[in-house]
Design an enzyme around this catalytic site. Sequence first.
Site, PDB file in Angstrom:
ATOM      1  CG  HIS A 125       1.839  -1.918   4.100  1.00 44.01           C
ATOM      2  ND1 HIS A 125       2.919  -1.781   3.589  1.00 44.01           N
ATOM      3  CD2 HIS A 125       1.388  -3.180   4.662  1.00 44.01           C
ATOM      4  CE1 HIS A 125       3.482  -2.900   3.893  1.00 44.01           C
ATOM      5  NE2 HIS A 125       2.821  -3.705   4.491  1.00 44.01           N
ATOM      6  CD  GLU A 126      -1.387  -5.123   5.886  1.00 41.20           C
ATOM      7  OE1 GLU A 126      -1.489  -6.246   5.436  1.00 41.20           O
ATOM      8  OE2 GLU A 126      -0.607  -4.603   6.831  1.00 41.20           O
ATOM      9  CD  GLU A 146       5.178  -6.870   4.399  1.00 45.46           C
ATOM     10  OE1 GLU A 146       4.346  -5.676   4.608  1.00 45.46           O
ATOM     11  OE2 GLU A 146       4.459  -8.237   4.454  1.00 45.46           O
ATOM     12  CG  HIS A 193       0.675  -7.409   1.053  1.00 45.46           C
ATOM     13  ND1 HIS A 193       1.995  -7.516   0.832  1.00 45.46           N
ATOM     14  CD2 HIS A 193       0.675  -6.817   2.526  1.00 45.46           C
ATOM     15  CE1 HIS A 193       2.810  -6.907   1.797  1.00 45.46           C
ATOM     16  NE2 HIS A 193       1.890  -6.581   2.827  1.00 45.46           N
TER      17      HIS A 193
END
Length: 420
Positions: free
Chosen positions: A278-279, A358, A282
Site C-alpha cells: 500500500h505504501e 489512499e 503512493h
Amino acid sequence: MARKWAGYAVIIYLVYVACMYGYIFWFADTSIPQALKGTAADPQTFLNARELVLSEEYSNIRNFIFLAYTPFEWLIYFFILLCGVSRVFERWAVSISKWRVAQTGIYLFWLSLLTYIAVFPIQYISYTFSRAYNINTQSFGAWMKDEIIGFWINFALMFLIVSVLYWLMKKSSKKWWLYAWLLSVPFSFLLMFVQPVWIDPLYNDFYPLKNKQLEEKILTLADRADIPAEHVYEVNKSEETNALNAYVTGVGANSRIVLWDTTLNKLQEDEILFIMAHEMAHYVEKHIYIGIAGYLALTFVGLWLISRLMNYIVERWGKLLKISAVDTISSLPLFLLLTGVLLFASNPLSNYVSRYQETRADRYAIEMTGDQDAAIHAFQELTRTGLSQVHPPLLIKWLRYTHPSMLERISTIENYDKDE
C-alpha cells in the site's frame, strides 16, 4: 472598541465549541449501516465490548480536541494583535538589535514562546487522554523532550520563512506573495529531501530492519514497484505509542521504506507485506509529487488571498490591531491567523484528494499481494490498536480524515473482485 471586539471573539468561540461538543457527543451518527452489519467491516465482529466503548470514547475526545484547538490558535493570534503584544515584541526586538534579521529572530522567539505557552494546556490534555487510553506510551519527560525538539525545529523553519517573507514585503509591496510562492517551490522539494535524513532522526532512532527474511521480501516488492531502496528501516516508535504505521518517504536517492516496530510486533508477515505494498503504491503512482503540486496550487491561491486580505484589514482596522503597515513584523500574527483559517477551509478538498489516493493505494496493494484476508486483518488490527472510529461523523471525515474510514476500506476490500 478593542474590548468590544475581544468580547465578541470570545463569545463566538464559546458558541462554536458548544456546537461542536453537541454535534460530536449528542447528534453525530456513527452507527454501522444495516447492509454492513455482520460483515468484516462491522466492528462488533472483531472488537470486544470494551474495545467498542473505548474506540468511541477516545475518537470523540480526539475529534472534539481537534475542533476546539484549531480556532483557539486563531483566537490567540487575534488577542496578540488586539492587546498590542505584537507591537511590544517588535519594539523589544528593535531596541535589542539594529540588524533586521536579528530583530526578526528575537520577535519570532517571543511570539513562538507565547503561543506555545497559550496552547500548551490543550496539548497536555490531548497527551493525558492518549496516555489514559494506552495509545501514547511516553513518559511526561520523553513527551516534553519531543515537544522541545519540535519547538526549535519549527522555530528554525519559521525564522527562515519569515525572514525571507518580510524581506520580500519590503522589496515589493504588491508582488511579494508571488515571489514568496516561487521560492516555496524549491523549498518544498528541499524539505522533502532533507526530512528523512536530518529531521526525522531527531525524534526517533532509525536502523536497518532486523528481520532480514522480511526485509528481503519487502525489497522484492519494492523492486517490482521500481522503488530505488536498498534497505528497509525500522524505527523504535514503541517507546511513545502503541499505534501502528509504515511509510515510504523521501525522493530520489533519499527514498526510505520505514516500518514502526509496533507494526512489526503486532502484525503477521503477510499483513505487513500488504501494508508495505500500500505504501509503495503512493511512490509508484506519484502521489508524493501530486501532493506537492496540489500544495503549491493551494499555496499560490492562499498567498494571493492573504496579500489582499492583509492589505484590506490593515487599511481598515490597522489602528485597532496595532499594525502600522503590512510589511512590519508586528503583522505576522495576522498573517498566521489568515493562513490558519485558509488551511482549515481547504481541508475538505485536500482530504478528499488524499482519500482518493489512499483508495487507489489499497487497490494497488491487493493487486500486488492478492491477499484480501491479510488486508482485512491488518485494517482490523489498525483499528484495535489505534482505537480508531470505524464509521466517523460526516463533518469529522471532511475536516480530519486523509484516509477513507475503516468501514469503507474493509468493506471495499471484502467485496473486491480481482478479476474485475
